[in-house]
Design a protein around this motif. Structure first.
Motif, PDB file in Angstrom:
ATOM      1  N   LEU A 104       0.873  -1.240   0.192  1.00 31.50           N
ATOM      2  CA  LEU A 104      -0.069   0.119   0.134  1.00 31.50           C
ATOM      3  C   LEU A 104       1.012   0.993  -0.060  1.00 31.50           C
ATOM      4  O   LEU A 104       1.899   1.309   0.779  1.00 31.50           O
ATOM      5  N   ARG A 105       0.547   2.227  -0.933  1.00 28.59           N
ATOM      6  CA  ARG A 105       1.256   3.218  -0.773  1.00 28.59           C
ATOM      7  C   ARG A 105       0.121   4.614  -1.062  1.00 28.59           C
ATOM      8  O   ARG A 105      -0.872   4.321  -1.413  1.00 28.59           O
ATOM      9  N   GLU A 106       0.708   5.767  -0.526  1.00 25.47           N
ATOM     10  CA  GLU A 106      -0.037   6.758  -0.490  1.00 25.47           C
ATOM     11  C   GLU A 106      -0.690   7.129  -1.730  1.00 25.47           C
ATOM     12  O   GLU A 106       0.136   6.887  -2.877  1.00 25.47           O
ATOM     13  N   GLY A 107      -2.003   7.245  -2.234  1.00 26.85           N
ATOM     14  CA  GLY A 107      -2.485   7.411  -3.451  1.00 26.85           C
ATOM     15  C   GLY A 107      -3.026   6.155  -3.972  1.00 26.85           C
ATOM     16  O   GLY A 107      -3.591   6.311  -5.433  1.00 26.85           O
ATOM     17  N   ASP A 108      -2.588   4.930  -3.654  1.00 25.44           N
ATOM     18  CA  ASP A 108      -3.246   3.888  -4.399  1.00 25.44           C
ATOM     19  C   ASP A 108      -4.427   3.714  -4.345  1.00 25.44           C
ATOM     20  O   ASP A 108      -5.127   4.045  -3.305  1.00 25.44           O
ATOM     21  N   GLU A 109      -5.195   3.403  -5.457  1.00 25.25           N
ATOM     22  CA  GLU A 109      -6.531   3.219  -5.597  1.00 25.25           C
ATOM     23  C   GLU A 109      -7.161   2.055  -5.339  1.00 25.25           C
ATOM     24  O   GLU A 109      -6.379   1.021  -5.900  1.00 25.25           O
ATOM     25  N   LEU A 110      -8.033   1.486  -4.491  1.00 25.83           N
ATOM     26  CA  LEU A 110      -8.425   0.323  -4.203  1.00 25.83           C
ATOM     27  C   LEU A 110     -10.033   0.093  -4.624  1.00 25.83           C
ATOM     28  O   LEU A 110     -10.763   1.117  -4.727  1.00 25.83           O
TER      29      LEU A 110
ATOM     30  N   PRO B 127      -5.536  -3.451  -7.386  1.00 26.25           N
ATOM     31  CA  PRO B 127      -5.427  -3.429  -8.876  1.00 26.25           C
ATOM     32  C   PRO B 127      -3.929  -3.873  -9.355  1.00 26.25           C
ATOM     33  O   PRO B 127      -3.799  -4.495 -10.282  1.00 26.25           O
ATOM     34  N   GLU B 128      -3.189  -3.201  -8.462  1.00 22.67           N
ATOM     35  CA  GLU B 128      -1.397  -3.615  -8.777  1.00 22.67           C
ATOM     36  C   GLU B 128      -1.084  -4.939  -8.464  1.00 22.67           C
ATOM     37  O   GLU B 128      -0.342  -5.399  -9.126  1.00 22.67           O
TER      38      GLU B 128
ATOM     39  N   ASP C 264      -3.219  -7.791  -9.370  1.00 22.03           N
ATOM     40  CA  ASP C 264      -4.055  -8.557  -9.799  1.00 22.03           C
ATOM     41  C   ASP C 264      -5.538  -8.633  -9.225  1.00 22.03           C
ATOM     42  O   ASP C 264      -6.290  -9.846  -9.064  1.00 22.03           O
ATOM     43  N   TYR C 265      -5.740  -7.667  -8.509  1.00 17.42           N
ATOM     44  CA  TYR C 265      -7.189  -7.692  -7.730  1.00 17.42           C
ATOM     45  C   TYR C 265      -7.021  -8.709  -6.544  1.00 17.42           C
ATOM     46  O   TYR C 265      -8.329  -8.869  -6.296  1.00 17.42           O
ATOM     47  N   GLN C 266      -5.963  -8.899  -5.920  1.00 20.39           N
ATOM     48  CA  GLN C 266      -6.209  -9.830  -4.845  1.00 20.39           C
ATOM     49  C   GLN C 266      -6.786  -9.070  -3.696  1.00 20.39           C
ATOM     50  O   GLN C 266      -6.448  -8.011  -3.641  1.00 20.39           O
ATOM     51  N   ASN C 267      -7.378  -9.609  -2.718  1.00 21.78           N
ATOM     52  CA  ASN C 267      -7.764  -8.906  -1.515  1.00 21.78           C
ATOM     53  C   ASN C 267      -6.578  -8.619  -0.497  1.00 21.78           C
ATOM     54  O   ASN C 267      -5.618  -9.397  -0.449  1.00 21.78           O
ATOM     55  N   LEU C 268      -6.605  -7.521   0.191  1.00 23.16           N
ATOM     56  CA  LEU C 268      -5.584  -7.279   0.968  1.00 23.16           C
ATOM     57  C   LEU C 268      -5.139  -8.218   2.264  1.00 23.16           C
ATOM     58  O   LEU C 268      -3.994  -8.348   2.406  1.00 23.16           O
ATOM     59  N   SER C 269      -5.991  -8.926   2.401  1.00 24.45           N
ATOM     60  CA  SER C 269      -5.823 -10.050   3.616  1.00 24.45           C
ATOM     61  C   SER C 269      -5.004 -11.048   2.897  1.00 24.45           C
ATOM     62  O   SER C 269      -4.018 -11.464   3.546  1.00 24.45           O
TER      63      SER C 269
END
Length: 356
Positions: free
Chosen positions: A243-249, A330-331, A333-338
């Motif tokens: 996760l980086r500042e500005g990342d879209e989820l 999205p960065e 492959d749309y895997q969930n964060l968990s």
């Protein structure tokens, strides 16, 4: 209590008296005595300044600022009578103000304060006094400007010294010491008349010497537990660069399964709609990790997930337990964060790191 021995078998108690009852003044007497002989407080201290008023946007004055042998700042708040209910808060406020002082700031304050009573002190004289006072394995170096070079941490100690303390002070002080590891001492000051003068005794009542070893072990245990405790998902993913500042989820469409499918949710899910998108803020607080594109407000991941569920269905997912399942990246492959956390991925696994 002190006792006066007047003969072979004559022992007379010398009762302690209130400082105010003896006509001792807080600023003109007690404060000056502590500046002249800080061991009244029960330890060796290097007095930096007194009546310090160098705080922005306030006229408050700190009674005494000192340095201990370990090189930690010590904020001293003095009360000749019983400490009032706000004495601890006042001292903590001063400690927060002083937490931003650097070693050079402190030496300059020392130079300004002590040059009033001595010939003007040079930086070299001040630097050498600090270097000689702080007890370290190796002598603190003095730089080319004359100042001693050492680091001050951002947690000054606090010493409350008063004629007496009630539970409105001792209870929060014990709690802050034991639960949060803050270094706050309470020193009871007692005075006695003797041969036309006064005897003044400082007795530390918190922490009592017998409890120091226990409290030291407790703080070490808390530090170890804090080190071993599994870090929060957001912090861990942010440290890894996932996760980086500005990342879209994007909200995870897969969460709308057969067991829980709010009316109309499938039809309304749209990866381009602001309702389902969020942006990482990079802020590490409890409620500002992510900004919802729908209202531009900041939330925790849990808070935002619940807000979306409430918006689309008027209630919670009955199986809700982990907000990071509800968000995909999205960065990756749309895997969930968990899953991204458990898979030990890092910034090097980002799609953008592998494209020209």
């Amino acid at each position: 209590m002190l006792f006066r021995i007047t003969g072979e078998s004559s022992v007379e108690p010398v009762p302690a008296q209130k400082l105010a009852g003896l006509g001792i003044l807080e600023r003109q007497d007690l404060q000056e005595w502590v500046v002249e002989e800080p061991q009244i407080l029960g330890e060796e201290l290097l007095i930096v300044t007194s009546e310090y008023a160098g705080f922005e946007n306030t006229l408050d004055r700190l009674d005494v600022l000192a340095l201990d042998r370990d090189g930690k700042l010590v904020v001293v708040e003095l009360k000749r009578d019983r400490a009032d209910a706000t004495t601890d808060l006042q001292a903590l406020k001063y400690a927060s103000f002083c937490s931003n002082l650097t070693a050079e700031d402190v030496q300059q304050l020392y130079q300004e304060f002590h040059s009033k009573n001595e010939a003007t002190l040079s930086p070299e004289e001040v630097g050498n006094r600090f270097a000689n006072f702080v007890d370290t394995d190796e002598r603190i170096p003095v730089d080319e400007t004359g100042w001693a070079t050492f680091e001050l941490d951002n947690r000054p100690r606090v010493v409350l010294a008063a004629g007496d303390f009630g539970t409105e002070i001792t209870s929060p002080v014990l709690w802050l010491n034991q639960e949060y590891g803050l270094d706050i001492s309470c020193v009871r000051l007692q005075a006695y008349e003797h041969d036309g003068g006064y005897l003044v005794q400082g007795q530390r009542i918190i922490p009592v010497p017998e409890a120091e070893e226990y409290m030291t072990k407790r703080r070490k245990k808390q530090d170890t537990q804090s080190t071993n405790r599994r870090p929060p998902t957001f912090n861990l993913l942010f440290e890894r660069g996932v996760l980086r500042e500005g990342d879209e989820l994007l909200f995870n469409e897969a969460m709308f399964g057969e067991d829980w499918a709010p009316a109309g949710a499938d039809e309304r899910w749209d990866p381009e709609a602001d309702l389902w998108r969020a942006v990482v803020t990079g802020k590490p607080g409890l409620s500002n990790n992510v900004s919802w594109c729908y209202d531009d407000e900041e939330y925790s991941f849990t808070g935002l997930t619940r807000a979306i569920l409430l918006e689309i269905s008027g209630g919670d997912d009955p199986y809700f337990s982990n907000a990071f399942w509800y968000w995909t990246h999205p960065e990756f492959d749309y895997q969930n964060l968990s899953d991204l956390r458990d898979a030990q991925v890092t910034a090097s696994d980002r799609k953008s790191e592998h494209t020209n």
